[in-house]
Design an enzyme around this catalytic site. Structure first.
Site, PDB file in Angstrom:
ATOM      1  N   ARG A 156      -6.277   3.268 -15.583  1.00  0.00           N
ATOM      2  CA  ARG A 156      -6.314   4.004 -14.310  1.00  0.00           C
ATOM      3  C   ARG A 156      -6.984   5.382 -14.408  1.00  0.00           C
ATOM      4  NH1 ARG A 156      -2.491   5.442 -11.626  1.00  0.00           N
ATOM      5  NH2 ARG A 156      -3.312   4.907  -9.592  1.00  0.00           N
ATOM      6  N   GLY A 210       0.761  -1.242   0.000  1.00  0.00           N
ATOM      7  CA  GLY A 210       0.000   0.000   0.000  1.00  0.00           C
ATOM      8  C   GLY A 210       0.787   1.285   0.000  1.00  0.00           C
ATOM      9  N   GLU A 221       4.172  -6.593   1.562  1.00  0.00           N
ATOM     10  CA  GLU A 221       3.691  -6.931   0.214  1.00  0.00           C
ATOM     11  C   GLU A 221       3.592  -5.688  -0.662  1.00  0.00           C
ATOM     12  OE1 GLU A 221      -0.145  -8.472   1.168  1.00  0.00           O
ATOM     13  OE2 GLU A 221       0.636 -10.336   1.992  1.00  0.00           O
ATOM     14  N   PRO A 222       4.676  -4.952  -0.847  1.00  0.00           N
ATOM     15  CA  PRO A 222       4.568  -3.773  -1.707  1.00  0.00           C
ATOM     16  C   PRO A 222       4.418  -4.197  -3.172  1.00  0.00           C
ATOM     17  CG  PRO A 222       6.865  -4.164  -1.157  1.00  0.00           C
ATOM     18  CD  PRO A 222       6.058  -5.193  -0.393  1.00  0.00           C
ATOM     19  N   TYR A 269     -10.122   5.237 -11.976  1.00  0.00           N
ATOM     20  CA  TYR A 269      -9.949   5.901 -10.675  1.00  0.00           C
ATOM     21  C   TYR A 269      -9.791   7.404 -10.804  1.00  0.00           C
ATOM     22  CZ  TYR A 269      -7.825   1.257  -9.570  1.00  0.00           C
ATOM     23  OH  TYR A 269      -7.527  -0.068  -9.421  1.00  0.00           O
ATOM     24  N   ARG A 300       2.893  -1.477  -5.959  1.00  0.00           N
ATOM     25  CA  ARG A 300       3.082  -0.211  -6.650  1.00  0.00           C
ATOM     26  C   ARG A 300       4.446   0.414  -6.350  1.00  0.00           C
ATOM     27  NH1 ARG A 300      -1.354   2.901  -8.018  1.00  0.00           N
ATOM     28  NH2 ARG A 300      -2.553   1.790  -6.447  1.00  0.00           N
ATOM     29  N   TYR A 323      -0.173  -1.591 -12.191  1.00  0.00           N
ATOM     30  CA  TYR A 323      -1.593  -1.575 -12.549  1.00  0.00           C
ATOM     31  C   TYR A 323      -1.788  -0.955 -13.934  1.00  0.00           C
ATOM     32  CZ  TYR A 323      -1.554  -2.621  -7.641  1.00  0.00           C
ATOM     33  OH  TYR A 323      -1.250  -3.198  -6.433  1.00  0.00           O
ATOM     34  N   CYS A 367     -14.173   3.675 -28.347  1.00  0.00           N
ATOM     35  CA  CYS A 367     -15.470   4.335 -28.486  1.00  0.00           C
ATOM     36  C   CYS A 367     -16.149   4.523 -27.135  1.00  0.00           C
ATOM     37  CB  CYS A 367     -16.381   3.514 -29.392  1.00  0.00           C
ATOM     38  SG  CYS A 367     -15.577   3.104 -30.925  1.00  0.00           S
ATOM     39  N   GLU A 368     -15.556   5.319 -26.295  1.00  0.00           N
ATOM     40  CA  GLU A 368     -16.096   5.645 -24.972  1.00  0.00           C
ATOM     41  C   GLU A 368     -15.607   7.050 -24.635  1.00  0.00           C
ATOM     42  OE1 GLU A 368     -17.686   3.596 -22.644  1.00  0.00           O
ATOM     43  OE2 GLU A 368     -17.491   1.673 -23.692  1.00  0.00           O
TER      44      GLU A 368
HETATM   45  C1  LIG Z   1      -2.957  -5.125  -3.994  1.00  0.00           C
HETATM   46  C2  LIG Z   1      -2.376  -5.756  -2.802  1.00  0.00           C
HETATM   47  C3  LIG Z   1      -1.068  -5.469  -2.403  1.00  0.00           C
HETATM   48  C4  LIG Z   1      -0.208  -4.453  -3.106  1.00  0.00           C
HETATM   49  O1  LIG Z   1      -0.689  -3.169  -2.959  1.00  0.00           O
HETATM   50  P1  LIG Z   1       0.203  -1.910  -3.447  1.00  0.00           P
HETATM   51  O2  LIG Z   1      -0.630  -0.750  -3.150  1.00  0.00           O
HETATM   52  O3  LIG Z   1       0.445  -2.096  -4.902  1.00  0.00           O
HETATM   53  O4  LIG Z   1       1.469  -1.938  -2.659  1.00  0.00           O
HETATM   54  C5  LIG Z   1      -0.560  -6.145  -1.320  1.00  0.00           C
HETATM   55  N1  LIG Z   1      -1.297  -7.067  -0.642  1.00  0.00           N
HETATM   56  C6  LIG Z   1      -2.559  -7.351  -0.993  1.00  0.00           C
HETATM   57  C7  LIG Z   1      -3.312  -8.363  -0.215  1.00  0.00           C
HETATM   58  C8  LIG Z   1      -3.144  -6.722  -2.072  1.00  0.00           C
HETATM   59  O5  LIG Z   1      -4.409  -7.014  -2.414  1.00  0.00           O
END
Ligand SMILES: *Cc1c(COP(=O)(O)O)cnc(C)c1O
Length: 422
Positions: free
Chosen positions: A313, A240, A274-275, A317, A277, A372, A343-344
Site C-alpha cells: 500500500r 467503501g 459490502e464493507p 497508493y 476495509r 489489502y 531492490c526497488e
Molecule cells: C473492493 C470492493 C468492496 C470493498 O471495499 P472496501 O473499501 O474495502 O469496503 C466492496 N464491493 C466491491 C464491489 C468492491 O470491489
C-alpha cells in the site's frame, strides 16, 4: 471501533497476547490479526443498520484468510467475492452460498460455470455482454441465474484515484443512462432472474456525502425500474467506508446509517452492504524487525525485514500507515525512512517519519495492515510470503504458515527437452 492493540508496561499486546512473544515463535515479518477487533467491527456495522432489513456481505478481497471468513460468516455475515479463487476460498471456509454475492467486472466463462453450480444470492453483472454470457451458460446448465446489475452512479467519492470506482470514467458498472436498457435485456433473457441493483463507488471514503448522493440517485432509479415491472428485491450499496490510518476521523457506520436509512426506507428492498476495509483494516498489523540502520548525508534509514512484496500500500497508493515500536522502553526518537530489502526505491513503508530511536534487532509494528495487506502480497524478489496469525484472547494460532523455498518453485520444473540444446 477500538482496535485491540495496546501497550501494557510499554510492551505492545494484541488482545492479551504479547506481540514480542508471538513473533518469537513465528519469526518476522508476520501478519497478526485480532479476532476480537474484526468481530466487533462486524457487529458494529451490522447493528448500525438493525432498523432496516439488510445483510452485511463482507468483501473478502480485503482479507481472505479462511479462518477469518469462517468466523465472520458464523457471526452472521454474507460474503462478497470477486473471482473463482475467492469463491473457492469461501467454500473452503464453509460459507453458505445463499449468502454469497459474486462480483467482478471481468468474470470468465469458467468462473460463471463454477459459481452457477451453487445456489448463490446473486451474480452482479457489469455489462450487457456479461448478461448474455451468464444467460447462455445458465441455459446450458439448466439453471436460472439470480442477477443484480451494477450501475455506475457517476459520483465522486473524494478518495485516491486508484480506489475510486463510481465515476463514469471508471471501468465499473453500467452507465446509469443505460440502466433501463440493461434491465430490459436481463428481463428478456430466459435463464436470468433479476433480483437486485448494485453500486460500489470506491474505497476509503471518509465522508457520508458521496454515499448520500449515490444512494439518492440509485433509489430514484430503483423506484422507476420497479414501476417498469422489474422485481428488484436487493439494493446493494457496496463497500467503501473508511478507517482511520493517521488522524482522519471518518464517518462511522452509525453516521452512515443515519444519513442513508431515510433514503433507503422508501424503496422497500433488502439492503446489502459490502464493507471490506472497515471490518478488517484495523484488526491487523505487520510486525517486522530492524535488520540494519544506516545514515546517508541527511537521512537515517531503518532497513527492515518486511518489504513492498509483503505490504504494497505505501508503494502503490502512497498510503500512510502508523508505525509503532513493539517495545516503548526507549524514550528518544529519531527521524528515519523505514525501508524494505527489495531492490526497488519504491520499497518503503514511511519516509521522514518520527520513530523511537531504533537499533538492530528492534521490532516495529506497521499498523492498520489487516485490509489489502497479505492479500496483495507477492513473491517478488523470491521472498516467501509471511505467516498470518490470529490472536484470540491470550492465545494465538498460525492461520497460514510462512511460505517455504520449495513453495516458491512448486509449479516449476526443469524441462529436459527444452533445455538440452543451448
Ligand atoms: C473492493 C470492493 C468492496 C470493498 O471495499 P472496501 O473499501 O474495502 O469496503 C466492496 N464491493 C466491491 C464491489 C468492491 O470491489
Amino acid at each position: 471501533m477500538l482496535a485491540h492493540f495496546r501497550f501494557r508496561n510499554k510492551e505492545m499486546f494484541c488482545e492479551d497476547a504479547k506481540v514480542a512473544d508471538i513473533v518469537k515463535e513465528s519469526g518476522t515479518p508476520a501478519y497478526i490479526y485480532s479476532k476480537r477487533t474484526f468481530l466487533e467491527a462486524f457487529h458494529e456495522f451490522d447493528s448500525a443498520f438493525s432498523g432496516i432489513d439488510h445483510l452485511v456481505c463482507y468483501s473478502m478481497k480485503a482479507n481472505s484468510n479462511i479462518n477469518l471468513l469462517h468466523m465472520l460468516a458464523k457471526a452472521g455475515s454474507g460474503i462478497d467475492c470477486n473471482s473463482g479463487g475467492e469463491f473457492f476460498r469461501a467454500m473452503k471456509a464453509r460459507v453458505d452460498p445463499k449468502k454469497l454475492i459474486f462480483t467482478g467486472v471481468g468474470k470468465t466463462e469458467e468462473e460463471i460455470r463454477y459459481v452457477l453450480q451453487h445456489d448463490v444470492l446473486m451474480f452482479k453483472a457489469e455489462s450487457r455482454s456479461e448478461l448474455r454470457t451468464i444467460n447462455a451458460i445458465a441455459g446450458e446448465m439448466g439453471k436460472i441465474a439470480p442477477v443484480g446489475i451494477r450501475i455506475n452512479p457517476d459520483v465522486d467519492p473524494h478518495t485516491h484515484p486508484y480506489i475510486a470506482t463510481g465515476l463514469s470514467e471508471n471501468k465499473f458498472g453500467i452507465d446509469s443512462s443505460l440502466a433501463f436498457d440493461a434491465f430490459a435485456l436481463a428481463a428478456s433473457l430466459p435463464n436470468l432472474r433479476i433480483v437486485g441493483i448494485d453500486m460500489h463507488i470506491g474505497s476509503q471514503i471518509t465522508d457520508v456525502d458521496p454515499f448520500v448522493e449515490a444512494c439518492t440517485k440509485m433509489a430514484m432509479l430503483t423506484l422507476e425500474l420497479k414501476k417498469a415491472g422489474h422485481n428488484i428485491k436487493h439494493f446493494d450499496i457496496g463497500g467503501g467506508l473508511a478507517i482511520p490510518y493517521k488522524v482522519e476521523k471518518p464517518a462511522s457506520p452509525s453516521d452512515l446509517a443515519k444519513a442513508i436509512i431515510p433514503i433507503l426506507n422508501v424503496i422497500d428492498c433488502k439492503i446489502l452492504f459490502e464493507p471490506g476495509r472497515y471490518i478488517v483494516g484495523n484488526a491487523g498489523i505487520l510486525v517486522t524487525k530492524v535488520l540494519y540502520t544506516k545514515k546517508h548525508k541527511k537521512k537515517n534509514f531503518l532497513i527492515v525485514d518486511a518489504g513492498m512484496n509483503d505490504l504494497i500500500r505505501p508503494s502503490l497508493y502512497d498510503a500512510y500507515h502508523k508505525i509503532r515500536c513493539v517495545s516503548l522502553k526507549k524514550e528518544d526518537t529519531m527521524i528515519a525512512d523505514i525501508v524494505g530489502p527489495v531492490c526497488e526505491s519504491g520499497d518503503f513503508f514511511a519516509r521522514d517519519r518520527e520513530i523511537c530511536k531504533c537499533s538492530q534487532g528492534d521490532l516495529l509494528s506497521i499498523m492498520s495492515a489487516g485490509a489489502y495487506g497479505f492479500v496483495m502480497s507477492s513473491n517478488y524478489n523470491q521472498r516467501r510470503r509471511p505467516p498470518e496469525i490470529i490472536v484470540d484472547g491470550d492465545r494465538f494460532y498460525v492461520a497460514r504458515e510462512r511460505e517455504t523455498y520449495e513453495d516458491l518453485i512448486s509449479k516449476e520444473q526443469l524441462i529436459d527437452e527444452l533445455i538440452e540444446k543451448v
